[in-house]
Structure formats: C-alpha cells, structure tokens
Scaffold this motif. Sequence first.
Motif, PDB file in Angstrom:
ATOM      1  N   ARG A  85     -31.565  24.657  12.992  1.00 62.91           N
ATOM      2  CA  ARG A  85     -31.673  24.116  11.638  1.00 62.91           C
ATOM      3  C   ARG A  85     -32.994  24.409  10.948  1.00 62.91           C
ATOM      4  O   ARG A  85     -33.081  24.333   9.718  1.00 62.91           O
ATOM      5  N   ASP A 120     -42.328  15.685   7.690  1.00 63.46           N
ATOM      6  CA  ASP A 120     -41.403  16.578   6.999  1.00 63.46           C
ATOM      7  C   ASP A 120     -39.982  16.045   7.203  1.00 63.46           C
ATOM      8  O   ASP A 120     -39.448  16.103   8.314  1.00 63.46           O
ATOM      9  N   ARG A 122     -37.079  17.092   5.994  1.00 65.62           N
ATOM     10  CA  ARG A 122     -36.015  18.016   5.580  1.00 65.62           C
ATOM     11  C   ARG A 122     -34.710  17.827   6.369  1.00 65.62           C
ATOM     12  O   ARG A 122     -33.642  18.245   5.928  1.00 65.62           O
ATOM     13  N   LEU A 123     -34.813  17.215   7.559  1.00 69.87           N
ATOM     14  CA  LEU A 123     -33.613  17.027   8.375  1.00 69.87           C
ATOM     15  C   LEU A 123     -32.807  15.794   7.980  1.00 69.87           C
ATOM     16  O   LEU A 123     -31.740  15.545   8.538  1.00 69.87           O
ATOM     17  N   ALA A 124     -33.313  15.018   7.029  1.00 67.21           N
ATOM     18  CA  ALA A 124     -32.586  13.850   6.516  1.00 67.21           C
ATOM     19  C   ALA A 124     -32.250  14.107   5.047  1.00 67.21           C
ATOM     20  O   ALA A 124     -33.133  14.435   4.253  1.00 67.21           O
ATOM     21  N   ARG A 125     -30.978  13.944   4.696  1.00 68.04           N
ATOM     22  CA  ARG A 125     -30.540  14.249   3.333  1.00 68.04           C
ATOM     23  C   ARG A 125     -29.689  13.123   2.758  1.00 68.04           C
ATOM     24  O   ARG A 125     -29.137  12.318   3.491  1.00 68.04           O
ATOM     25  N   GLY A 126     -29.589  13.115   1.435  1.00 66.17           N
ATOM     26  CA  GLY A 126     -28.739  12.145   0.764  1.00 66.17           C
ATOM     27  C   GLY A 126     -29.154  10.713   1.038  1.00 66.17           C
ATOM     28  O   GLY A 126     -30.338  10.377   1.050  1.00 66.17           O
ATOM     29  N   ARG A 128     -29.096   9.127   3.763  1.00 62.96           N
ATOM     30  CA  ARG A 128     -29.897   9.022   4.987  1.00 62.96           C
ATOM     31  C   ARG A 128     -31.373   9.193   4.677  1.00 62.96           C
ATOM     32  O   ARG A 128     -32.217   8.488   5.229  1.00 62.96           O
ATOM     33  N   ARG A 129     -31.680  10.113   3.796  1.00 66.94           N
ATOM     34  CA  ARG A 129     -33.087  10.302   3.429  1.00 66.94           C
ATOM     35  C   ARG A 129     -33.603   9.099   2.643  1.00 66.94           C
ATOM     36  O   ARG A 129     -34.746   8.666   2.845  1.00 66.94           O
ATOM     37  N   ASP A 130     -32.790   8.566   1.742  1.00 66.12           N
ATOM     38  CA  ASP A 130     -33.208   7.378   0.987  1.00 66.12           C
ATOM     39  C   ASP A 130     -33.564   6.241   1.937  1.00 66.12           C
ATOM     40  O   ASP A 130     -34.561   5.534   1.739  1.00 66.12           O
ATOM     41  N   GLU A 133     -36.829   6.997   3.865  1.00 70.25           N
ATOM     42  CA  GLU A 133     -38.003   6.845   3.002  1.00 70.25           C
ATOM     43  C   GLU A 133     -38.317   5.377   2.715  1.00 70.25           C
ATOM     44  O   GLU A 133     -39.468   5.029   2.423  1.00 70.25           O
ATOM     45  N   ASN A 169     -32.299   8.791  12.211  1.00 68.79           N
ATOM     46  CA  ASN A 169     -33.677   8.971  11.739  1.00 68.79           C
ATOM     47  C   ASN A 169     -34.358  10.064  12.567  1.00 68.79           C
ATOM     48  O   ASN A 169     -34.485   9.929  13.782  1.00 68.79           O
TER      49      ASN A 169
END
Length: 215
Positions: A85, A120, A122-126, A128-130, A133, A169
Amino acid sequence: MSTVQDGRGGDVRDTLAGTHEERLLAVLHARLVARAQDEGLLDVAYRVVDSPVGRVLVAAGDAGVLRVAFEVQGHDAVLDDLAARVSPRVLEGGDRLDPVLRQLDEYFTGSRTSFDVPVDLRLARGLRRDVVEALPRIAYGTTASYTQVAAAVGRPAAVRAVATACALNPVPLLVPCHRVVRSDGSTGRYVGGDEAKRTLLALERTPLVSGAPEA
C-alpha cells in the motif's frame, strides 16, 4: 590440543565466530539502510521494540509514522501490507525512528502524556480517518465512549463504524484508541489485545513522573 566447549556441546570458537559474524552483518545492514536513506531509496523504515504490552513494530516514511503494530497483529503481515500500500522499499533500522521510539519509551515509563512526532495518516480514509483524527482529543488518563466519539465526528448513529475505525487505527498508542470504551464503562476490545488495553489504561491512571509533558 583440547577443545573448549560452550556448554551446549559446541566449540566456543564457533560461538565467538558466530557473534563476530552477527556484528559484521549488523554493521553492513546499518550502512545499507543509511545509504538507502541518503539516496532517497528508503520509503519505509521500521523497527521492532519491546514494551510493557509486548513487541511493537513502528514504521515511518518521510512524512511521519505510518504504522504501529502489536505482535498479535502479525508483524510480517503488517510489513507485507506496507509494501503493497505504500512502497516495496521497506527496510529495518535507520535513525528516522529514533524520536518516536524515545517518546514511546517516555510514555511507558510515565514521563510523557502526549506525542509530538509527525504522523502520516494516509492509511486511514473517510470516516475512519475522521475518527482517528478525533481520538487525540481524549485526554491522557480519561476515556470516552464509542457513542461519544461518534457524536464528536458528526455521525451519532455510526457507533459500530467508530468501533471498526478504532480497531483499524494504523497508529495505536500514538493515536489513543485505547481510551475509547463501551457506554457501560467496560473496556471493550482492542487491536493489541484486551490485556494490553487494560495495561495502558492502568498506566495512565498511575501518578505521573515529575516533569512529564502535559497532554
């Protein structure tokens, strides 16, 4: 001439030679990593260290820490995932990880309550990233429920999705998903294992060592 044994039936000279060879290989590997980093050929550096919650893999790229993984997650599988990835140019060692490993050591010894190394995500999106964070807003020594985190990210009905985001996470410890518990106060599950979660929560209830950086 008699042969000195090493207690396991082996020649001590063989043991010493093996030790010398291991040191030489370590030196050569360190030089390889340093050269790869200097020439911009090292995209992901990783190291595996001991901790109160078992052996932990920490991996970082140029932009910051990409992964923190517990032994129960399978370190080989984590490295394979990073290679697929992020980049296949993954090597063990190097000085890139020195700051985060130092801060983790301070955290585990009770002299640090927050981390300030680059991460970094970058491996968490949408969603999941919210969620990831939002987790650092849960202060050291406190907890929040999955329901509270769902509300905090503006998705009050997405409690299960929040639990999944915590489980996935990419940088636990640095981003404190262990501080998210069930609404009834029970700890719930944890990517590093239930005992690891209890250990971390107990650690954060212990009085801080004098001079610890505040969260």
